[in-house]
Design a protein around this motif. Structure first.
Motif, short mmCIF file in Angstrom:
data_model
loop_
_atom_site.label_atom_id
_atom_site.label_comp_id
_atom_site.label_asym_id
_atom_site.label_seq_id
_atom_site.Cartn_x
_atom_site.Cartn_y
_atom_site.Cartn_z
N PHE A 166 0.84 -1.22 0.41
CA PHE A 166 0.01 0.29 -0.35
C PHE A 166 1.03 1.31 -0.03
O PHE A 166 1.47 1.85 0.48
CB PHE A 166 -1.07 -0.05 1.40
N GLU A 172 -3.08 11.54 2.51
CA GLU A 172 -3.58 10.62 1.99
C GLU A 172 -4.24 9.85 3.60
O GLU A 172 -2.22 9.79 4.27
CB GLU A 172 -2.99 9.12 1.00
N LYS A 191 -11.16 2.93 4.06
CA LYS A 191 -11.36 3.81 2.61
C LYS A 191 -10.60 5.41 2.94
O LYS A 191 -9.92 5.99 4.11
CB LYS A 191 -13.12 4.48 1.89
N THR A 192 -10.14 5.46 1.80
CA THR A 192 -8.89 6.43 1.64
C THR A 192 -9.50 8.02 1.46
O THR A 192 -10.86 8.15 0.32
CB THR A 192 -7.83 6.44 1.64
N LYS A 194 -7.74 9.35 -0.71
CA LYS A 194 -8.23 9.50 -2.54
C LYS A 194 -8.60 8.94 -3.53
O LYS A 194 -8.86 8.24 -3.89
CB LYS A 194 -6.42 8.67 -2.16
N ARG A 196 -9.02 5.45 -2.44
CA ARG A 196 -9.31 3.55 -2.38
C ARG A 196 -9.70 3.20 -1.33
O ARG A 196 -9.61 3.54 -0.26
CB ARG A 196 -7.67 3.31 -2.10
N GLU A 197 -9.46 1.85 -1.59
CA GLU A 197 -10.89 0.78 -0.20
C GLU A 197 -10.00 0.46 -0.48
O GLU A 197 -8.71 -0.61 -1.20
CB GLU A 197 -12.22 0.47 -1.36
N ILE A 198 -9.83 -1.42 0.49
CA ILE A 198 -8.85 -1.84 0.96
C ILE A 198 -10.01 -2.68 1.91
O ILE A 198 -10.72 -2.36 2.48
CB ILE A 198 -8.39 -1.40 2.45
N GLN A 202 -6.70 -10.15 0.91
CA GLN A 202 -5.61 -9.34 0.16
C GLN A 202 -4.18 -10.59 -0.64
O GLN A 202 -4.85 -11.33 -0.39
CB GLN A 202 -4.49 -8.08 1.41
#
Length: 609
Positions: A166, A172, A191-192, A194, A196-198, A202
């Motif tokens: 990451f 961010e 979520k961030t 920017k 982006r999703e986590i 993974q």
């Protein structure tokens, strides 16, 4: 979705090695699907527009002209809750579920998801991160950031973090974190700003080591419960060890014992090219074993990778990378992981076959010239580390080596010795004599002994001194045994006969261990130290008696030898007070013997004066 530009055509087939044209836009180590059955392969070489591919499944019936599709990503492991207790093959296919779907024999191209993406797990967000978000404080979105936890089994809590790759960008930070609840592993839990999703799960390329914050000194031993290992040739948490030995010397049994009883948090057993019945033993035994720390099934913290000798050879080559990647996933959560690789010789043989199919120049005994580099890549992924999340974890690797004919000078054993620091050499004569474990105390060594000395002496101050005295005694026994073969034991003086006697007690009463004995199958560190201390105390007091003129026969008549040899099985780990009573009786008997010969000695001295 596949990119239609990343397609090729099979031009040549040589066993598991395939050459395909039209693959110029693909990348090295990209995952590909070959033919109508979509069998899985990996690009291992690119020559202009031609790609050399090794396939991990049976490719019987594959024809030239078949299509090849590149996925555009490397061979990766799917990581998340649900791994524990599962049996995978070398490319992380769940074998038990495939058996239910296809029967005993896997079909080409047959596959299922490595993890159940529909099952829901209870996610608990990290309290500190949730509090920061609630108060409006910013938390940087960076690799290894702890987001929450999922209880995978009763023994293992799966810590959910931002993936190691990451990449942090300027300003961010985490803007949203899921509340406590039930989620699938593909659901987004953070979520961030920017965008982006986590998700919970993974992916990680199996040939790429997961990054760490830093390495730590390996000064804590991995307690195995095997006396010859813990006392004489210890392995550190995060260390590397090899178990070489010929057929039937007990490599697999020793690894089984270590896997059952060592104090690692997670066990990963890789059956690489071994016989199917050995993997069956692992499956049946481990499922029935009770974890002494939790009282539950050992399988709740065990993960198995099975690549038996009748499975595709290329999958055998990649299986150890899959295993160590899964280990790194749990290490990054702060767990201590132990990997059992059985055996690296079969893995090296797979390398040799694939290298030959690719028409590479062979090195010694036909193995590829890059064999040492591949061995180093594997063993260097062990270690005790600081993780990106700030916790401490470790991976200990124990690799079995099967040299043909028990010849330790062959390439795999010799190259392995360059990259490991603990060598448990199995002896054919000991194995034939039913001495278990058959680890030779003359050929084995451990470079971790000095590093773990501080840990042992913190709890057992006499560990180093007793260990050194005992090893010295065994070396003297080895030299005297050669003399006995020539002139017989009767020709030796009593001092040397005592060395042979004590050494035999050490071999029978300490080094030999019965894996089928409920008491002796596992030995706690305190019992190990005290057993050896009593034996060496016996030797010291007997030496004093002999110096006063007592014959060795008087010592053997006390029956202390038999009592010392049976002590390991007569005293349970939780009843060590019994050792005190035995020691008291032993010293009393030797005191009587010493007094009986001290008085005449004083009379003689007085007469001489």
């Amino acid at each position: 979705m596949k990119d239609e530009n990343l397609t090729g055509i099979v031009r040549r087939i040589s066993g598991p090695i395939i050459r395909a044209s039209g693959m110029g836009t693909a990348g090295l180590f990209d995952l590909v699907e070959v033919g109508e059955n979509k069998i899985i392969g990996e690009i291992v070489r690119l020559e202009g527009e031609t790609a050399v591919i090794q396939v991990y499944e049976d490719n019987t019936g594959l024809k030239t002209g078949s299509m090849v599709y590149s996925t555009g990503r490397p061979l990766s492991a799917f990581l998340g809750p649900g791994l524990m207790g599962t049996i995978y093959d070398g490319i992380q296919r769940p074998l038990a579920h495939l058996y239910e779907k296809d029967g005993v024999f896997m079909k080409p191209g047959g596959r299922l998801k490595a993890l159940d993406t529909e099952k829901k797990w209870r996610f608990v967000p990290d309290a500190a991160l949730a509090a920061n978000l609630a108060s409006g404080n910013r938390t940087e979105a960076k690799a290894g950031l702890l987001l929450g936890a999922v209880r995978e089994t009763e023994s293992i809590v799966c810590k959910i973090t931002a993936p190691p790759d990451f990449t942090y960008s300027n300003a961010e930070y985490i803007t949203w974190l899921a509340e406590e609840g039930d989620y699938r592993i593909v659901d987004v839990i953070a979520k961030t700003n920017k965008g982006r999703e986590i998700p919970i799960a993974q992916r990680w390329p199996v040939r790429l080591p997961r990054p760490i914050s830093g390495r730590l000194v390996m000064d804590t031993p991995l307690i195995t419960g095997e006396r010859v290992i813990d006392m004489f040739f210890p392995l550190s948490k995060g260390g590397t060890a090899a178990i070489p030995g010929g057929f039937g010397t007990g490599k697999t049994m020793t690894q089984h014992a270590v896997a059952k009883w060592c104090d690692a948090d997670v066990i990963i057993y890789i059956g690489c090219g071994e016989r199917g019945n050995e993997m069956t033993d692992v499956l049946t035994e481990f499922a029935q074993l009770v974890d002494p720390r939790t009282g539950r099934s050992l399988m709740e913290r065990t993960l198995l990778i099975a690549n038996t000798s009748n499975m595709p050879v290329a999958a055998r080559e990649v299986s150890i990378y899959t295993g160590v990647t899964l280990a790194e996933y749990y290490r990054d959560m702060g767990y201590h992981v132990a990997i059992m690789a059985d055996s690296t010789s079969r893995w090296a043989e797979a390398l040799r076959e694939l290298s030959g199919r690719m028409e590479e120049m062979p090195a010694e005994e036909g193995f590829p010239a890059y064999l040492p580099a591949r061995l180093a890549e594997f063993y260097e992924r062990a270690g005790r580390v600081n993780t990106l999340s700030g916790s401490e974890g470790s991976i200990s690797i124990i690799g079995a080596v099967s040299p043909p004919g028990g010849d330790f000078s062959e390439p795999v054993t010799q190259h392995t010795k360059r990259f490991i620091r603990c060598f448990w050499a199995l002896d054919r004569d000991l194995a034939n004599a039913r001495h278990y474990p058959a680890i030779s105390w003359t050929d084995s060594y451990s470079e971790y002994a000095d590093e773990v000395r501080s840990w042992w002496e913190k709890y057992y101050p006499s560990w180093a001194a007793i260990r050194k005295s005992c090893l010295d005694l065994l070396k003297q026994d080895q030299r005297l045994s050669e003399i006995v073969k020539l002139i017989g034991a009767d020709a030796l003086p009593d001092e040397q006969k005592l060395i042979l006697l004590t050494s035999q007690i050490i071999k029978d009463g300490f080094l030999q261990q019965n894996s089928f004995d409920d008491v002796d199958m596992f030995c706690v560190p305190e019992k190990q130290v005290r057993l050896l201390k009593i034996i060496m105390e016996f030797h010291e007091r007997c030496s004093r008696c002999i110096s006063l003129g007592a014959p060795i026969t008087k010592i053997t008549e006390t029956n202390l030898k038999e009592g010392l040899s049976r002590l390991k099985s007569n005293v349970k780990n939780e009843e060590l007070d019994s050792l005190d009573s035995f020691e008291k009786n032993m010293l009393g008997a030797l005191d009587d013997l010493e007094r009986a010969y001290r008085l005449p000695a004083r009379r003689i001295e007085g007469a001489q004066k």
